[in-house]
Design a protein around this motif. Structure first.
Motif, PDB file in Angstrom:
ATOM      1  N   PHE A 176       0.785  -1.284   0.033  1.00  0.00           N
ATOM      2  CA  PHE A 176       0.176   0.055  -0.052  1.00  0.00           C
ATOM      3  C   PHE A 176       1.072   1.263  -0.090  1.00  0.00           C
ATOM      4  CE2 PHE A 176      -2.369   3.398   2.017  1.00  0.00           C
ATOM      5  CZ  PHE A 176      -3.605   3.327   1.281  1.00  0.00           C
ATOM      6  N   GLU A 177       0.795   2.049  -1.087  1.00  0.00           N
ATOM      7  CA  GLU A 177       1.506   3.228  -1.054  1.00  0.00           C
ATOM      8  C   GLU A 177       0.712   4.639  -1.363  1.00  0.00           C
ATOM      9  OE1 GLU A 177       5.546   1.308  -3.628  1.00  0.00           O
ATOM     10  OE2 GLU A 177       3.927   2.592  -4.789  1.00  0.00           O
ATOM     11  N   TYR A 178       1.029   5.450  -0.808  1.00  0.00           N
ATOM     12  CA  TYR A 178       0.222   6.716  -0.939  1.00  0.00           C
ATOM     13  C   TYR A 178       1.139   7.987  -0.928  1.00  0.00           C
ATOM     14  CZ  TYR A 178       0.982   7.016   4.238  1.00  0.00           C
ATOM     15  OH  TYR A 178       1.566   7.237   5.566  1.00  0.00           O
ATOM     16  N   VAL A 179       0.484   9.074  -1.247  1.00  0.00           N
ATOM     17  CA  VAL A 179       1.223  10.437  -1.146  1.00  0.00           C
ATOM     18  C   VAL A 179       0.073  11.339  -0.709  1.00  0.00           C
ATOM     19  CG1 VAL A 179       2.000  12.319  -2.398  1.00  0.00           C
ATOM     20  CG2 VAL A 179       2.400  10.061  -3.097  1.00  0.00           C
ATOM     21  N   ARG A 180       0.199  11.887   0.608  1.00  0.00           N
ATOM     22  CA  ARG A 180      -0.536  12.544   1.324  1.00  0.00           C
ATOM     23  C   ARG A 180      -0.996  13.980   0.880  1.00  0.00           C
ATOM     24  NH1 ARG A 180      -0.935  14.955   7.802  1.00  0.00           N
ATOM     25  NH2 ARG A 180      -3.051  15.095   7.658  1.00  0.00           N
ATOM     26  N   ASP A 181      -2.090  14.440   0.743  1.00  0.00           N
ATOM     27  CA  ASP A 181      -2.666  15.623   0.394  1.00  0.00           C
ATOM     28  C   ASP A 181      -2.154  16.060  -0.994  1.00  0.00           C
ATOM     29  OD1 ASP A 181      -4.122  15.616   2.925  1.00  0.00           O
ATOM     30  OD2 ASP A 181      -2.793  16.776   3.836  1.00  0.00           O
ATOM     31  N   LEU A 182      -2.375  15.333  -2.107  1.00  0.00           N
ATOM     32  CA  LEU A 182      -1.713  15.615  -3.442  1.00  0.00           C
ATOM     33  C   LEU A 182      -2.492  16.606  -4.228  1.00  0.00           C
ATOM     34  CD1 LEU A 182       0.664  15.180  -4.922  1.00  0.00           C
ATOM     35  CD2 LEU A 182      -0.391  13.224  -6.072  1.00  0.00           C
ATOM     36  N   ARG A 183      -3.786  16.527  -3.688  1.00  0.00           N
ATOM     37  CA  ARG A 183      -4.754  17.555  -3.889  1.00  0.00           C
ATOM     38  C   ARG A 183      -5.925  18.027  -3.115  1.00  0.00           C
ATOM     39  NH1 ARG A 183     -10.121  14.420  -6.720  1.00  0.00           N
ATOM     40  NH2 ARG A 183     -10.769  13.424  -4.711  1.00  0.00           N
ATOM     41  N   ASP A 184      -6.624  19.180  -3.319  1.00  0.00           N
ATOM     42  CA  ASP A 184      -7.475  19.661  -2.395  1.00  0.00           C
ATOM     43  C   ASP A 184      -8.940  19.807  -3.335  1.00  0.00           C
ATOM     44  OD1 ASP A 184      -9.120  21.031  -0.788  1.00  0.00           O
ATOM     45  OD2 ASP A 184      -7.814  22.780  -0.595  1.00  0.00           O
ATOM     46  N   ALA A 185      -9.570  18.486  -2.956  1.00  0.00           N
ATOM     47  CA  ALA A 185     -10.838  18.351  -3.804  1.00  0.00           C
ATOM     48  C   ALA A 185     -11.996  19.373  -3.377  1.00  0.00           C
ATOM     49  CB  ALA A 185     -11.606  16.921  -3.404  1.00  0.00           C
ATOM     50  N   ASP A 186     -11.914  19.739  -2.118  1.00  0.00           N
ATOM     51  CA  ASP A 186     -13.047  20.510  -1.768  1.00  0.00           C
ATOM     52  C   ASP A 186     -12.885  21.847  -2.241  1.00  0.00           C
ATOM     53  OD1 ASP A 186     -14.208  18.716   0.119  1.00  0.00           O
ATOM     54  OD2 ASP A 186     -12.873  19.341   1.663  1.00  0.00           O
ATOM     55  N   ASN A 187     -11.735  22.283  -2.681  1.00  0.00           N
ATOM     56  CA  ASN A 187     -11.402  23.659  -3.229  1.00  0.00           C
ATOM     57  C   ASN A 187     -11.183  23.375  -4.921  1.00  0.00           C
ATOM     58  OD1 ASN A 187     -11.846  25.444  -1.029  1.00  0.00           O
ATOM     59  ND2 ASN A 187      -9.600  24.672  -0.362  1.00  0.00           N
ATOM     60  N   GLY A 188     -11.609  22.340  -5.488  1.00  0.00           N
ATOM     61  CA  GLY A 188     -11.317  22.086  -6.898  1.00  0.00           C
ATOM     62  C   GLY A 188      -9.923  22.115  -7.247  1.00  0.00           C
ATOM     63  N   GLU A 189      -8.808  22.090  -6.538  1.00  0.00           N
ATOM     64  CA  GLU A 189      -7.689  21.798  -6.825  1.00  0.00           C
ATOM     65  C   GLU A 189      -7.288  20.519  -7.167  1.00  0.00           C
ATOM     66  OE1 GLU A 189      -4.502  22.145  -8.098  1.00  0.00           O
ATOM     67  OE2 GLU A 189      -4.901  23.972  -7.879  1.00  0.00           O
ATOM     68  N   MET A 190      -7.020  20.031  -8.325  1.00  0.00           N
ATOM     69  CA  MET A 190      -6.786  18.953  -8.785  1.00  0.00           C
ATOM     70  C   MET A 190      -5.177  18.492  -8.811  1.00  0.00           C
ATOM     71  SD  MET A 190      -9.635  17.287  -9.175  1.00  0.00           S
ATOM     72  CE  MET A 190     -10.095  18.280  -7.582  1.00  0.00           C
ATOM     73  N   ASN A 191      -4.440  19.589  -8.927  1.00  0.00           N
ATOM     74  CA  ASN A 191      -3.047  19.216  -8.958  1.00  0.00           C
ATOM     75  C   ASN A 191      -2.398  18.376 -10.192  1.00  0.00           C
ATOM     76  OD1 ASN A 191      -0.299  19.506  -8.231  1.00  0.00           O
ATOM     77  ND2 ASN A 191      -0.522  18.441  -6.237  1.00  0.00           N
ATOM     78  N   TYR A 192      -2.715  18.885 -11.066  1.00  0.00           N
ATOM     79  CA  TYR A 192      -2.410  17.873 -12.379  1.00  0.00           C
ATOM     80  C   TYR A 192      -0.916  17.892 -12.564  1.00  0.00           C
ATOM     81  CZ  TYR A 192      -7.086  18.736 -13.900  1.00  0.00           C
ATOM     82  OH  TYR A 192      -8.667  18.868 -14.064  1.00  0.00           O
ATOM     83  N   ASP A 193      -0.139  18.931 -12.151  1.00  0.00           N
ATOM     84  CA  ASP A 193       1.411  18.625 -12.130  1.00  0.00           C
ATOM     85  C   ASP A 193       1.853  17.776 -11.102  1.00  0.00           C
ATOM     86  OD1 ASP A 193       1.504  20.829 -14.005  1.00  0.00           O
ATOM     87  OD2 ASP A 193       1.964  22.348 -12.575  1.00  0.00           O
ATOM     88  N   GLY A 194       1.183  17.841  -9.856  1.00  0.00           N
ATOM     89  CA  GLY A 194       1.846  16.647  -9.145  1.00  0.00           C
ATOM     90  C   GLY A 194       1.436  15.427  -9.444  1.00  0.00           C
ATOM     91  N   VAL A 195       0.234  15.311  -9.786  1.00  0.00           N
ATOM     92  CA  VAL A 195      -0.263  13.678 -10.372  1.00  0.00           C
ATOM     93  C   VAL A 195       0.582  13.459 -11.489  1.00  0.00           C
ATOM     94  CG1 VAL A 195      -1.911  12.847 -11.618  1.00  0.00           C
ATOM     95  CG2 VAL A 195      -2.604  14.346  -9.433  1.00  0.00           C
ATOM     96  N   SER A 196       1.087  14.384 -12.327  1.00  0.00           N
ATOM     97  CA  SER A 196       1.800  13.936 -13.454  1.00  0.00           C
ATOM     98  C   SER A 196       3.181  13.475 -12.911  1.00  0.00           C
ATOM     99  CB  SER A 196       1.934  14.976 -14.627  1.00  0.00           C
ATOM    100  OG  SER A 196       2.598  14.579 -15.546  1.00  0.00           O
ATOM    101  N   ALA A 197       3.790  14.257 -12.036  1.00  0.00           N
ATOM    102  CA  ALA A 197       5.121  13.757 -11.809  1.00  0.00           C
ATOM    103  C   ALA A 197       4.911  12.723 -10.804  1.00  0.00           C
ATOM    104  CB  ALA A 197       5.460  14.831 -10.309  1.00  0.00           C
ATOM    105  N   LEU A 198       3.841  12.253 -10.209  1.00  0.00           N
ATOM    106  CA  LEU A 198       3.719  10.928  -9.753  1.00  0.00           C
ATOM    107  C   LEU A 198       3.532   9.661 -10.443  1.00  0.00           C
ATOM    108  CD1 LEU A 198       3.008   9.229  -7.142  1.00  0.00           C
ATOM    109  CD2 LEU A 198       0.494   9.500  -7.686  1.00  0.00           C
ATOM    110  N   LEU A 199       2.755   9.845 -11.572  1.00  0.00           N
ATOM    111  CA  LEU A 199       2.778   8.846 -12.816  1.00  0.00           C
ATOM    112  C   LEU A 199       4.168   8.751 -13.545  1.00  0.00           C
ATOM    113  CD1 LEU A 199      -1.139   9.857 -13.913  1.00  0.00           C
ATOM    114  CD2 LEU A 199      -0.088   7.951 -12.423  1.00  0.00           C
ATOM    115  N   ASP A 200       4.918   9.857 -13.430  1.00  0.00           N
ATOM    116  CA  ASP A 200       6.210   9.570 -14.221  1.00  0.00           C
ATOM    117  C   ASP A 200       7.209   9.184 -13.245  1.00  0.00           C
ATOM    118  OD1 ASP A 200       5.145  10.770 -16.527  1.00  0.00           O
ATOM    119  OD2 ASP A 200       5.609  12.714 -16.127  1.00  0.00           O
TER     120      ASP A 200
END
Length: 264
Positions: A176-200
């Motif tokens: 089980f792997e995780y990255v804490r608080d990579l986005r802020d869904a309540d405020n609509g912040e999807m953090n595409y750059d952070g997700v891209s870095a994770l997937l890369d």
């Protein structure tokens, strides 16, 4: 706190996890608030773990198996974005699942799930006034099977929290792997750059040391997570316990068909 009974004491190791102790409960709540995850090792008695593994294997032939691709947000792709945009990049998830109605009525899982004391303990930790069992016959208790090569791809949860019990580890993998608080869904912040870095592979996730019999409470709405592919011929067996903040609620028919292949 609801009173305990002998049936629950035979399932939960109260020496390690005294769920009727307000001080212990408050510490659990504080740990979850601080870390976004709560790990309670040795939550179940050893004999209970062994019995539940045997029980799960006995019903494994009833499991509904799925294999799918999805984005980390668990949403449909968007045609207005490029195929390599993190919103459209696909990961793989595959598992087998048996549902509440396929678990014997006398199972310790049924006893634990229906326990007022256990529900009160979890509710106190996650900050809900009360928790209620699912209103449909499938969604409350799910036992997941991940055989060789099966995995759970990176994703954010839609729910506020998840409760899991690991029953059996694979020979390798299944982390089980995780990255804490990579986005802020309540405020609509999807953090595409952070997700891209994770997937890369440019972000190093944390790994949760899950052992059989441990209970995990995880807030996955903003913390992206996955389970790496199982390696070897020993199946990873995990229990998911799901509740609602309102009574009588059911998982949608479309979700039940997707996850379980049937409505009831």
């Amino acid at each position: 706190m609801a009173p305990l009974d002998d049936a629950l004491a035979s399932i939960i190791d109260f020496a390690n996890c005294p769920i009727d102790d307000p001080v212990f409960t408050q510490k659990c709540a504080d740990d979850l608030a601080r870390d976004g995850v709560l790990l309670l090792p040795n939550f179940l008695h050893d004999n209970v773990i062994a019995d539940l593994v045997t029980e799960a294997e006995a019903h494994r032939d009833q499991a509904y198996y799925t294999a799918s691709t999805h984005n980390v947000y668990l949403t449909p792709p968007r045609d207005d974005l490029a195929a390599d945009h993190p919103f459209n990049r696909q990961v793989t998830s595959s598992k087998g699942c048996i549902t509440t109605d396929q678990i014997p009525p006398a199972s310790d899982l049924q006893t634990l799930y229906a326990s007022d004391a256990f529900k009160a303990f979890i509710a106190s930790i996650v900050g809900e006034a009360a928790l209620y069992e699912y209103g449909d016959p499938l969604s409350g208790i799910n036992v997941h099977f991940a055989g060789d090569g099966q995995e759970l791809g990176w994703h954010f949860d839609n729910s506020k929290f998840a409760i899991t019990l690991l029953l059996q580890k694979p020979l390798a993998g299944g982390d089980f792997e995780y990255v804490r608080d990579l986005r802020d869904a309540d405020n609509g912040e999807m953090n595409y750059d952070g997700v891209s870095a994770l997937l890369d592979g440019k972000l190093t996730p944390q790994v949760l040391d899950m052992q059989p019999g441990g209970l995990v409470l995880f807030r996955g709405r903003n913390s992206v997570h996955r389970v790496t592919p199982t390696i070897g011929d020993q199946t990873r067996i995990l229990v998911v316990l799901a509740y609602n903040a309102e009574p009588g609620m059911a998982l949608s028919e479309s979700a039940r068909m997707t996850f379980f292949g049937r409505l009831g």
